[in-house]
Scaffold this active site. Structure first.
Site, PDB file in Angstrom:
ATOM      1  N   GLU A   1      -9.581  -1.532   5.028  1.00 32.76           N
ATOM      2  CA  GLU A   1     -10.266  -1.213   6.269  1.00 32.76           C
ATOM      3  C   GLU A   1     -11.544  -2.054   6.401  1.00 32.76           C
ATOM      4  O   GLU A   1     -11.987  -2.671   5.426  1.00 32.76           O
ATOM      5  CB  GLU A   1     -10.620   0.291   6.280  1.00 32.76           C
ATOM      6  CG  GLU A   1      -9.405   1.216   6.202  1.00 32.76           C
ATOM      7  CD  GLU A   1      -8.584   1.274   7.501  1.00 32.76           C
ATOM      8  OE1 GLU A   1      -8.597   0.308   8.278  1.00 32.76           O
ATOM      9  OE2 GLU A   1      -7.923   2.302   7.737  1.00 32.76           O
TER      10      GLU A   1
ATOM     11  N   ASP B   1       0.818  -1.215   0.000  1.00 25.51           N
ATOM     12  CA  ASP B   1       0.000   0.000   0.000  1.00 25.51           C
ATOM     13  C   ASP B   1       0.854   1.268   0.000  1.00 25.51           C
ATOM     14  O   ASP B   1       2.089   1.209   0.129  1.00 25.51           O
ATOM     15  CB  ASP B   1      -0.960  -0.013   1.201  1.00 25.51           C
ATOM     16  CG  ASP B   1      -0.278  -0.433   2.501  1.00 25.51           C
ATOM     17  OD1 ASP B   1       0.975  -0.408   2.562  1.00 25.51           O
ATOM     18  OD2 ASP B   1      -0.981  -0.780   3.466  1.00 25.51           O
TER      19      ASP B   1
ATOM     20  N   ASN C   1      -7.761  -2.590  14.103  1.00 23.16           N
ATOM     21  CA  ASN C   1      -9.160  -2.767  13.680  1.00 23.16           C
ATOM     22  C   ASN C   1      -9.323  -3.945  12.720  1.00 23.16           C
ATOM     23  O   ASN C   1     -10.368  -4.103  12.095  1.00 23.16           O
ATOM     24  CB  ASN C   1      -9.694  -1.478  13.029  1.00 23.16           C
ATOM     25  CG  ASN C   1      -8.984  -1.133  11.719  1.00 23.16           C
ATOM     26  OD1 ASN C   1      -8.085  -1.857  11.291  1.00 23.16           O
ATOM     27  ND2 ASN C   1      -9.384  -0.034  11.094  1.00 23.16           N
TER      28      ASN C   1
ATOM     29  N   HIS D   1      -7.470  -4.529   9.971  1.00 26.31           N
ATOM     30  CA  HIS D   1      -7.125  -4.326   8.559  1.00 26.31           C
ATOM     31  C   HIS D   1      -5.840  -5.060   8.190  1.00 26.31           C
ATOM     32  O   HIS D   1      -4.969  -5.292   9.027  1.00 26.31           O
ATOM     33  CB  HIS D   1      -7.070  -2.832   8.183  1.00 26.31           C
ATOM     34  CG  HIS D   1      -5.878  -2.064   8.647  1.00 26.31           C
ATOM     35  ND1 HIS D   1      -5.969  -0.784   9.138  1.00 26.31           N
ATOM     36  CD2 HIS D   1      -4.552  -2.350   8.677  1.00 26.31           C
ATOM     37  CE1 HIS D   1      -4.770  -0.339   9.437  1.00 26.31           C
ATOM     38  NE2 HIS D   1      -3.888  -1.271   9.172  1.00 26.31           N
TER      39      HIS D   1
HETATM   40  N1  LIG Z   1      -0.809  -0.222   6.237  1.00 23.98           N
HETATM   41  C1  LIG Z   1      -0.122  -0.728   7.381  1.00 23.98           C
HETATM   42  C2  LIG Z   1      -0.398  -2.195   7.529  1.00 23.98           C
HETATM   43  O1  LIG Z   1       0.172  -2.910   6.447  1.00 23.98           O
HETATM   44  C3  LIG Z   1       0.144  -2.655   8.869  1.00 23.98           C
HETATM   45  O2  LIG Z   1       0.088  -4.050   8.966  1.00 23.98           O
HETATM   46  C4  LIG Z   1      -0.684  -2.069   9.969  1.00 23.98           C
HETATM   47  C5  LIG Z   1      -0.183  -2.393  11.365  1.00 23.98           C
HETATM   48  O3  LIG Z   1       0.892  -1.587  11.720  1.00 23.98           O
HETATM   49  P1  LIG Z   1       1.857  -1.890  12.940  1.00 23.98           P
HETATM   50  O4  LIG Z   1       2.586  -3.117  12.571  1.00 23.98           O
HETATM   51  O5  LIG Z   1       2.748  -0.703  13.047  1.00 23.98           O
HETATM   52  O6  LIG Z   1       0.989  -2.083  14.124  1.00 23.98           O
HETATM   53  O7  LIG Z   1      -0.940  -0.710   9.778  1.00 23.98           O
HETATM   54  C6  LIG Z   1      -0.386   0.030   8.702  1.00 23.98           C
HETATM   55  O8  LIG Z   1      -1.271   1.053   8.604  1.00 23.98           O
END
Ligand SMILES: N[C@@H]1[C@@H](O)[C@H](O)[C@@H](COP(=O)(O)O)O[C@@H]1O
Length: 293
Positions: free
Chosen positions: A172, A96, A165, A167
């Site tokens: 989302e 992304d 959440n 995702h």
């Molecule tokens: N777009 C990314 C995701 O690919 C990631 O897995 C998630 C969790 O992030 P973290 O590993 O920092 O908790 O949120 C981000 O927004």
């Protein structure tokens, strides 16, 4: 779905790195996708561009941003430095990107992937792809991204984190299980969670481009890493909750080769922990060695 519970975040990174290293090793030197499939109908010039100017012969990795995979990347980088893994020919596709952030912005996923993946793993930057969130025509850029993944021969192993959440990527809650790479609006919770990387909440973009759940599900292997209590609820909904778009990560239940690697804290709300540990202790011999937790 295979559930692997390990003591701590460091062990999550070691397990995931071993799986990725095995994928890199088994793909090394295989024929370029154009030679084996030829199905995309793309011109030789297109295929050559997709593989960074050379025919792709190595593993095609799907890489994630966020804090969760950092331990995995650090362990992989250590193995690359030690000469245990050869990443020549390896390609990578990010999940992304924020919409409207210049790729040179330090928090664009172009920059994050360069800092945490491309440079430490010694990947050829021409083989590392990130969705274009700054394109004039986003729809065309999304279609082009899907085309590039196809022409690289598809993703061998997609590494994933999980948002609080539920995702994955930036899919989302209520994202379609059939979705493809597209423009999305970030959930307020995601923007708050990611504000730590920016000066203030206002600086976090409102929109993003993300591979869809349908895109992610086409990877040959899915490997999701999570650690810490803050992820326990999302992990429980992903693994033991109903298959429901309100928890996009529950889409992993549809995949024939999905592994979830978590530490004890992230596993704390699972109900079948005893069973997962029993399975890990009694892996059938023909399941291969994999990585010891
Ligand atoms: N777009 C990314 C995701 O690919 C990631 O897995 C998630 C969790 O992030 P973290 O590993 O920092 O908790 O949120 C981000 O927004």
């Amino acid at each position: 779905m295979k559930i692997v519970i390990v003591p701590d975040a460091e062990a999550v990174g070691r397990y995931a790195a071993e799986r990725i290293a095995a994928t890199i090793r088994s793909a090394a030197g295989r024929p370029a996708p154009s030679a084996v499939s030829g199905a995309s109908g793309a011109s030789t010039a297109d295929r050559s561009a997709a593989s960074g100017g050379r025919e792709a012969t190595g593993a095609v990795l799907g890489v994630a941003t966020g804090s969760s995979p950092l331990g995995t990347y650090a362990e992989l980088a250590r193995r690359v430095r030690a000469g245990e893994i050869d990443t020549a020919g390896v390609s990578a596709f990010a999940l992304d990107e924020y919409l409207g952030l210049d790729p040179t912005h330090p928090e664009s996923y172009h920059s994050v992937i360069r800092r945490s993946v491309t440079e430490p793993l010694g990947l050829d930057p021409r083989r590392v792809h990130v969705p274009d969130g700054a394109a004039a025509d986003i729809r065309a850029a999304c279609l082009d991204y899907e085309r590039r993944i196809r022409e690289a021969g598809g993703i061998d192993l997609q590494l994933l984190g999980i948002g609080a959440n539920g995702h994955i990527g930036f899919n989302e809650p209520t994202s379609s299980f059939a979705s493809r790479t597209r423009l999305k609006t970030l959930a307020p919770r995601t923007r708050i969670d990611n504000a730590r990387f920016f000066g203030s909440l206002d600086e976090v973009p409102l929109h993003c481009v993300t591979q869809g759940l349908g895109t992610i599900l086409e990877a040959r292997q899915l490997l999701l890493v999570a650690h810490g209590e803050a992820k326990a609820d999302a992990v429980a909904r992903m693994v033991e909750g109903p298959l429901a778009a309100v928890c996009p990560a529950s889409a992993l239940q549809l995949h024939p080769d999905a592994t979830v690697v978590i530490d004890r804290a992230a596993s704390s709300l699972l109900r079948l922990t005893d069973y997962y540990e029993h399975v890990q202790r009694n892996l059938p011999e023909h399941a291969g060695t994999g990585a010891a937790p």
